[in-house]
Design a protein around this motif. Structure first.
Motif, PDB file in Angstrom:
ATOM      1  N   ARG A  82      33.320  61.108  37.794  1.00 44.72           N
ATOM      2  CA  ARG A  82      33.770  59.888  38.474  1.00 44.72           C
ATOM      3  C   ARG A  82      33.938  58.729  37.501  1.00 44.72           C
ATOM      4  N   ILE A  83      33.083  58.703  36.457  1.00 44.82           N
ATOM      5  CA  ILE A  83      33.215  57.642  35.449  1.00 44.82           C
ATOM      6  C   ILE A  83      34.481  57.848  34.630  1.00 44.82           C
ATOM      7  N   LYS A  84      34.746  59.096  34.250  1.00 42.25           N
ATOM      8  CA  LYS A  84      35.970  59.402  33.496  1.00 42.25           C
ATOM      9  C   LYS A  84      37.206  58.997  34.288  1.00 42.25           C
ATOM     10  N   GLU A  85      37.206  59.328  35.575  1.00 39.45           N
ATOM     11  CA  GLU A  85      38.363  59.015  36.417  1.00 39.45           C
ATOM     12  C   GLU A  85      38.537  57.509  36.601  1.00 39.45           C
ATOM     13  N   ALA A  86      37.414  56.778  36.709  1.00 36.61           N
ATOM     14  CA  ALA A  86      37.499  55.329  36.865  1.00 36.61           C
ATOM     15  C   ALA A  86      38.090  54.677  35.620  1.00 36.61           C
ATOM     16  N   ILE A  87      37.675  55.155  34.430  1.00 41.00           N
ATOM     17  CA  ILE A  87      38.221  54.616  33.181  1.00 41.00           C
ATOM     18  C   ILE A  87      39.690  54.984  33.039  1.00 41.00           C
ATOM     19  N   GLU A  88      40.021  56.237  33.350  1.00 39.14           N
ATOM     20  CA  GLU A  88      41.419  56.692  33.245  1.00 39.14           C
ATOM     21  C   GLU A  88      42.327  55.848  34.128  1.00 39.14           C
ATOM     22  N   LYS A  89      41.846  55.495  35.303  1.00 38.60           N
ATOM     23  CA  LYS A  89      42.635  54.682  36.224  1.00 38.60           C
ATOM     24  C   LYS A  89      42.915  53.304  35.627  1.00 38.60           C
ATOM     25  N   GLN A  90      41.926  52.750  34.920  1.00 41.93           N
ATOM     26  CA  GLN A  90      42.110  51.423  34.332  1.00 41.93           C
ATOM     27  C   GLN A  90      42.918  51.452  33.038  1.00 41.93           C
ATOM     28  N   LEU A  91      43.093  52.632  32.461  1.00 39.72           N
ATOM     29  CA  LEU A  91      43.895  52.761  31.239  1.00 39.72           C
ATOM     30  C   LEU A  91      45.336  53.150  31.531  1.00 39.72           C
ATOM     31  N   ILE A  92      45.742  53.027  32.788  1.00 36.20           N
ATOM     32  CA  ILE A  92      47.064  53.510  33.193  1.00 36.20           C
ATOM     33  C   ILE A  92      48.193  52.813  32.430  1.00 36.20           C
ATOM     34  N   ASP A  93      47.981  51.554  32.027  1.00 34.76           N
ATOM     35  CA  ASP A  93      49.019  50.809  31.317  1.00 34.76           C
ATOM     36  C   ASP A  93      48.655  50.519  29.865  1.00 34.76           C
ATOM     37  N   PHE A  94      47.722  51.284  29.322  1.00 39.67           N
ATOM     38  CA  PHE A  94      47.359  51.086  27.916  1.00 39.67           C
ATOM     39  C   PHE A  94      47.400  52.416  27.176  1.00 39.67           C
ATOM     40  N   PRO A  95      47.999  52.413  25.981  1.00 36.82           N
ATOM     41  CA  PRO A  95      48.779  51.323  25.393  1.00 36.82           C
ATOM     42  C   PRO A  95      50.205  51.307  25.929  1.00 36.82           C
ATOM     43  N   GLN A  96      50.867  50.180  25.711  1.00 35.07           N
ATOM     44  CA  GLN A  96      52.294  50.074  26.043  1.00 35.07           C
ATOM     45  C   GLN A  96      53.083  50.612  24.849  1.00 35.07           C
ATOM     46  N   ILE A  97      53.868  51.626  25.089  1.00 32.64           N
ATOM     47  CA  ILE A  97      54.581  52.311  24.004  1.00 32.64           C
ATOM     48  C   ILE A  97      56.084  52.157  24.188  1.00 32.64           C
ATOM     49  N   TYR A  98      56.761  51.763  23.119  1.00 32.02           N
ATOM     50  CA  TYR A  98      58.223  51.647  23.122  1.00 32.02           C
ATOM     51  C   TYR A  98      58.777  52.360  21.881  1.00 32.02           C
ATOM     52  N   TRP A  99      59.928  52.944  22.033  1.00 30.61           N
ATOM     53  CA  TRP A  99      60.591  53.559  20.881  1.00 30.61           C
ATOM     54  C   TRP A  99      62.095  53.479  21.036  1.00 30.61           C
ATOM     55  N   VAL A 100      62.778  53.394  19.921  1.00 30.39           N
ATOM     56  CA  VAL A 100      64.248  53.415  19.898  1.00 30.39           C
ATOM     57  C   VAL A 100      64.687  54.208  18.677  1.00 30.39           C
ATOM     58  N   ALA A 101      65.912  54.651  18.678  1.00 32.02           N
ATOM     59  CA  ALA A 101      66.473  55.380  17.525  1.00 32.02           C
ATOM     60  C   ALA A 101      67.950  55.040  17.386  1.00 32.02           C
ATOM     61  N   ILE A 102      68.418  55.004  16.157  1.00 30.11           N
ATOM     62  CA  ILE A 102      69.834  54.799  15.848  1.00 30.11           C
ATOM     63  C   ILE A 102      70.312  56.002  15.051  1.00 30.11           C
ATOM     64  N   SER A 103      71.213  56.774  15.632  1.00 27.08           N
ATOM     65  CA  SER A 103      71.755  57.932  14.929  1.00 27.08           C
ATOM     66  C   SER A 103      72.744  57.496  13.861  1.00 27.08           C
ATOM     67  N   TRP A 104      72.752  58.213  12.730  1.00 22.10           N
ATOM     68  CA  TRP A 104      73.718  57.943  11.668  1.00 22.10           C
ATOM     69  C   TRP A 104      75.010  58.736  11.882  1.00 22.10           C
ATOM     70  N   ARG A 105      75.102  59.377  13.014  1.00 26.68           N
ATOM     71  CA  ARG A 105      76.307  60.135  13.327  1.00 26.68           C
ATOM     72  C   ARG A 105      76.843  59.714  14.692  1.00 26.68           C
ATOM     73  N   LYS A 106      78.138  59.860  14.863  1.00 26.85           N
ATOM     74  CA  LYS A 106      78.778  59.668  16.153  1.00 26.85           C
ATOM     75  C   LYS A 106      79.672  60.874  16.389  1.00 26.85           C
ATOM     76  N   GLY A 107      79.195  61.778  17.233  1.00 25.77           N
ATOM     77  CA  GLY A 107      79.899  63.038  17.405  1.00 25.77           C
ATOM     78  C   GLY A 107      79.796  63.863  16.151  1.00 25.77           C
ATOM     79  N   GLU A 108      80.895  64.298  15.631  1.00 24.43           N
ATOM     80  CA  GLU A 108      80.930  65.126  14.418  1.00 24.43           C
ATOM     81  C   GLU A 108      81.109  64.305  13.154  1.00 24.43           C
ATOM     82  N   ALA A 109      81.254  62.997  13.282  1.00 23.71           N
ATOM     83  CA  ALA A 109      81.527  62.146  12.120  1.00 23.71           C
ATOM     84  C   ALA A 109      80.356  61.203  11.855  1.00 23.71           C
TER      85      ALA A 109
END
Length: 543
Positions: free
Chosen positions: A308-335
């Motif tokens: 029950r303690i594990k579940e209570a902590i897990e519930k409060q960690l629902i939004d931690f950490p906030q993770i973001y990622w992006v990527a830019i490809s060096w290709r567009k199609g075959e070029a």
């Protein structure tokens, strides 16, 4: 997964002593590589061409320059170099490669690559100690005509690039990848004790590195462009713990310092959208699994290992950490991606300048321009993409009613320490756990209640104490002390008192210890007082 045999070949395609003898550098590169069982380094072309264009962009045709100086990349500073015994340099480098060849003879390609990336520079410095050119080794330029970037950086970037020549046409398959976790400012600033500030910073640093491990295991450390992982304490820990690499001059003694920022940029050999998404999800999964492991280990050490303690902590960690990622490809199609393909990120006049620059490089440059010339533009587009992504803040609805955490004020109290009026917590949080006199007092002040996340921040050292190998890593965290703000504030007074009225100071401390007995707070002194005191009464009692 990367072909580490190919990465090793690319990393060795130029000898580290290239600048001392351009005319014979290819022969020396082959000779050094063969000493450790690597062949065909002279056939590496694609990665070298792109990395060179990324680093020095544009050089006119017909320019030559002997090695006579090293320049600072951001200022007018320079070091003049002359009077070097070249035969001595080449001999020492050859001896180091022979020594390494013997040490890594039974390694697979990945471990060979990791060993050479981490230890080659260290061994060269050690072997050349006392020689007039020893201090230049970390700064040796990749190109004597533009001596403002080192051969080490060139070899690192080259080994990260996925490219090859096909019928004289340069082919590549790469993307820039940016990954970040947070929140930073609010998470660190939500603190009541010195250890809260420190552990808030260390948790973000540590979890970012855990996310990096997805890149490290797939492509190796040279794919991480920022931060540079060479000599990073957590990277040395990873090499020794997980890859069984004997690290020369290991920085594990600094592993308790949060040196990794909350973001990293990688150059990855992928451009397929689904493969990049899989990579990002793997990094996220590593972080959340590590958080679950941290929670379970701390609860186990405090004898609170209930579901029950594990579940209570897990519930409060629902939004931690906030993770973001992006990527830019060096290709567009075959070029390959072009300047005009980035029109969504820049104004037209900016792109016009880059198109003109590309045309100028094509007409006047030593070599035809390639995708490496657009690195600055691609990196800027990557940062703009992250800015746009962070403007779309995602969240999950989470409702709680009850007394809020004493530190963050956002989540309900799950744990508390209260000697006078326990109903202050149990009235509104009937399931909150009373830890009064059940855990070390340094984790709670009297009358303090913590949510699950702030509890993990406060007790995180319990997890770190058992990091393998304990004799090198865990003991660093067992020895950590966190002086209170009062103790820091009173440090100058104690220092002066010990110099000018030592007997009275010691008499005052003795009176406090006798009067308060076991309740007298005794702490380790701050660093500047360690030579004078083994322990001391907590600074709060001096006000």
């Amino acid at each position: 997964m990367s072909n580490f045999a190919e990465k090793l070949k690319v990393f060795l395609h130029d000898p580290v002593d290239k600048c001392f003898g351009i005319q014979t550098h290819i022969a020396r590169a082959k000779d050094y590589a063969e000493k450790i069982g690597v062949s065909d380094v002279d056939k590496v072309r694609g990665p070298d061409i792109i990395a060179s264009c990324m680093e020095r962009s544009l050089l006119p045709r017909g320019i030559t320059q002997d090695f006579n100086q090293i320049r600072h990349p951001l200022s007018e500073g320079k070091i003049d170099v002359s009077g070097i015994d070249l035969s001595e340099v080449f001999s020492v480098v050859g001896e180091v490669f022979e020594e390494i060849g013997k040490e890594i003879s039974g390694y697979d390609d990945e471990r060979k690559f990791l060993y050479i990336w981490r230890n080659l520079l260290e061994k060269l410095i050690e072997r050349s100690s006392g020689k007039p050119w020893c201090g230049y080794i970390p700064l040796l330029p990749a190109d004597t005509r533009v001596p403002d970037h080192s051969i080490w950086e060139h070899l690192k970037v080259s080994s990260a690039v996925n490219a090859y020549l096909y019928d004289s046409e340069l082919m590549q398959n790469n993307s820039l990848f940016l990954f970040t976790i947070g929140p930073v400012q609010s998470f660190i600033s939500q603190a009541r004790k010195t250890q809260d500030f420190f552990m808030g910073s260390f948790i973000l640093s540590y979890l970012t590195f855990i996310g990096m491990k997805e890149i490290l295991n797939r492509y190796g450390p040279t794919s991480i462009i920022y931060p540079d992982l060479f000599r990073q304490p957590l990277m040395d820990w990873f090499l020794e713990r997980e890859k069984k690499i004997d690290v020369q001059n290991s920085n594990l003694r600094f592993v308790d310092i949060p040196t990794i920022p909350n973001r990293f940029v990688a150059l990855i050999p992928e451009s397929d959208r689904e493969k990049i998404k899989e990579l990002a999800e793997g990094a996220k999964r590593n972080i959340f699994e590590e958080l679950a492991c941290i929670r379970d280990r701390i609860l186990q050490k405090l004898d609170l290992n209930e579901q029950r303690i594990k579940e209570a902590i897990e519930k409060q960690l629902i939004d931690f950490p906030q993770i973001y990622w992006v990527a830019i490809s060096w290709r567009k199609g075959e070029a390959n991606i072009g300047v005009d393909d980035l029109k969504d990120y820049f104004y037209g006049d900016e792109l016009a300048k880059w198109n003109n620059f590309w045309s100028f490089a094509k007409d006047k440059g030593e070599h035809p321009p390639n995708i490496g010339l657009l690195y600055q533009l691609l990196y800027t587009a990557l940062e703009k993409s992250m800015g746009a992504r962070k403007n779309l803040r995602g969240f999950r609805q989470f409702e709680e009613t009850g007394r809020k955490c004493s530190v963050c004020g956002e989540r309900n109290v799950l744990f508390f320490w209260e000697t006078k009026n326990k109903k202050k917590f149990t009235r509104y949080n009937p399931e909150a756990i009373d830890l009064t006199d059940k855990v070390n007092h340094k984790y709670f002040s009297d009358g303090e209640g913590l949510c699950g996340l702030c509890f993990i921040k406060r007790t995180f050292e319990l997890y770190l104490e058992e990091l393998y190998p304990e004799e090198k890593v865990g003991k660093r965290f067992k020895a950590l002390t966190f002086p209170s703000t009062a103790e820091v504030a009173v440090a100058d007074f104690k220092e002066r008192a010990l110099k000018e009225a030592k007997e009275k100071f010691e008499e005052y401390e003795k009176l406090l210890r006798d009067l308060l007995g076991n309740e007298c707070p005794i702490v380790s002194p701050v660093p500047k007082l360690k030579d004078s005191l083994q322990d001391t009464v907590e600074g709060e009692l001096f006000f």
